[in-house]
Design a protein around this motif. Structure first.
Motif, PDB file in Angstrom:
ATOM      1  N   ASP A  32       0.876  -1.103   0.004  1.00  0.00           N
ATOM      2  CA  ASP A  32      -0.109   0.019   0.060  1.00  0.00           C
ATOM      3  C   ASP A  32       0.878   1.293   0.045  1.00  0.00           C
ATOM      4  O   ASP A  32       0.580   2.149   0.355  1.00  0.00           O
ATOM      5  N   LEU A  35      -0.965   4.147  -1.530  1.00  0.00           N
ATOM      6  CA  LEU A  35      -2.054   4.790  -0.777  1.00  0.00           C
ATOM      7  C   LEU A  35      -1.332   5.785   0.374  1.00  0.00           C
ATOM      8  O   LEU A  35      -2.021   6.618   0.587  1.00  0.00           O
ATOM      9  N   ILE A  39      -2.600   9.630   0.941  1.00  0.00           N
ATOM     10  CA  ILE A  39      -3.436  10.291   1.760  1.00  0.00           C
ATOM     11  C   ILE A  39      -2.875  11.403   2.580  1.00  0.00           C
ATOM     12  O   ILE A  39      -3.555  12.430   2.781  1.00  0.00           O
ATOM     13  N   ALA A  69      -9.450   8.932   2.781  1.00  0.00           N
ATOM     14  CA  ALA A  69      -9.125   7.632   3.300  1.00  0.00           C
ATOM     15  C   ALA A  69     -10.418   6.786   2.796  1.00  0.00           C
ATOM     16  O   ALA A  69     -10.506   5.752   1.877  1.00  0.00           O
ATOM     17  N   SER A  73     -11.131   4.078  -0.423  1.00  0.00           N
ATOM     18  CA  SER A  73     -11.641   2.764  -0.064  1.00  0.00           C
ATOM     19  C   SER A  73     -12.978   2.814  -0.610  1.00  0.00           C
ATOM     20  O   SER A  73     -13.191   1.322  -1.110  1.00  0.00           O
ATOM     21  N   ARG A  82      -7.631   0.129  -7.621  1.00  0.00           N
ATOM     22  CA  ARG A  82      -7.299   1.247  -6.583  1.00  0.00           C
ATOM     23  C   ARG A  82      -6.274   2.185  -7.153  1.00  0.00           C
ATOM     24  O   ARG A  82      -6.395   3.326  -6.794  1.00  0.00           O
ATOM     25  N   GLU A 169      -9.175  -3.790   5.220  1.00  0.00           N
ATOM     26  CA  GLU A 169      -8.495  -2.801   4.634  1.00  0.00           C
ATOM     27  C   GLU A 169      -9.112  -1.336   4.705  1.00  0.00           C
ATOM     28  O   GLU A 169      -8.380  -0.327   4.846  1.00  0.00           O
ATOM     29  N   THR A 173      -6.955   1.645   6.149  1.00  0.00           N
ATOM     30  CA  THR A 173      -6.717   3.020   5.755  1.00  0.00           C
ATOM     31  C   THR A 173      -7.275   4.266   6.556  1.00  0.00           C
ATOM     32  O   THR A 173      -6.690   5.097   6.526  1.00  0.00           O
TER      33      THR A 173
END
Length: 263
Positions: A32, A35, A39, A69, A73, A82, A169, A173
């Motif tokens: 991740d 990700l 964020i 987040a 998601s 994603r 998940e 997140t």
């Protein structure tokens, strides 16, 4: 370097390093990293909006990181989709934050502080909120550690054992969003990525067991943060630069060490 006015600096740096070291292990195991890069940009946009509206930038960071987040998601439920959600979200939030800051005065100083950190200017109120968010993230990860680890390395087996990977998940997140809000004021939105990924990745190269890797990740993160603060105080240069430099060096050393050991 250890004067009283720097007490908040050392405390904030330690809190950020420990939370990043623990959370980062799962960021690396789950793949991740992108990700964890996106964020913080959401928090940057929220902080920019808060500054423009004249309210607390930390509150703005938290709300925007939470919104980013949740949005990522919900829109990227399938892991293969994603990245296509994260990429435009990242660009939009970064550009939106810069636009909001440009509407107000003192644009350069605000962008500099939010993107690259301002560890020497952590207020008492911000320190309390940062610490609370970091502790919250660590506690949540401790509670879901077993299912989170299993869903990270063997998602099919986790599903077979009744673990809802989507829920795990989503919760993780949110944890990244909490740690982001706690960390951005110290290391900045652009360079938090290096602290969340490089020390944990270095630890994973040197340790095969998750618990040992987590401990070593915290050690590496603390070393990077403490050394970066010391160098920032001595040289009067941004702490974010030294965080990125020390993280890169630790990862390079770990990579070389793992190659030598394999041979």
């Amino acid at each position: 370097m250890f004067d009283a006015y720097l007490a908040n600096t050392w405390i904030a740096g330690t809190v950020v390093a420990l939370s990043a070291g623990i959370i980062g292990i799962f960021v690396v195991l789950r793949g991740d990293s992108f990700l964890a890069h996106a964020i913080p940009h959401g928090s940057f946009a929220g902080a920019a909006a808060a500054i423009y509206l004249g309210v607390s930038s930390v509150v703005g960071m938290g709300l925007a990181a939470l919104a980013a987040a949740v949005g990522i998601s919900l829109l990227g439920r399938k892991r293969q989709r994603r990245d296509t959600v994260i990429a435009p979200t990242l660009v939009f939030l970064l550009a939106g934050g810069a636009f909001l800051l440009s509407l107000g005065g003192n644009y350069t100083n605000q962008v500099y502080a939010l993107l690259f950190g301002q560890v020497l200017a952590v207020a008492d109120s911000d320190l309390v909120l940062m610490t609370a968010l970091a502790i919250f993230g660590i506690i949540v990860v401790a509670i879901i550690a077993r299912p989170l680890l299993l869903s990270s390395v063997m998602p099919e087996l986790a599903e077979a054992r009744g673990i809802h990977n989507g829920v795990i998940e989503f919760v993780f997140t949110l944890v990244i969003a909490a740690v982001t809000t706690a960390s951005v004021p110290v290391v900045g939105a652009m360079l938090l990525f290096s602290l969340l990924v490089a020390p944990p990745a270095a630890a994973c190269l040197l340790c095969s067991r998750p618990v040992r890797a987590g401990i070593l990740s915290c050690v590496f993160s603390l070393l990077c943060m403490w050394l970066s603060i010391a160098l920032s105080v001595v040289t009067d240069m941004p702490v974010g630069f030294f965080v990125a430099l020390t993280c890169a060096c630790i990862y390079a050393i770990a990579k070389i060490t793992s190659i030598v050991r394999a041979r």
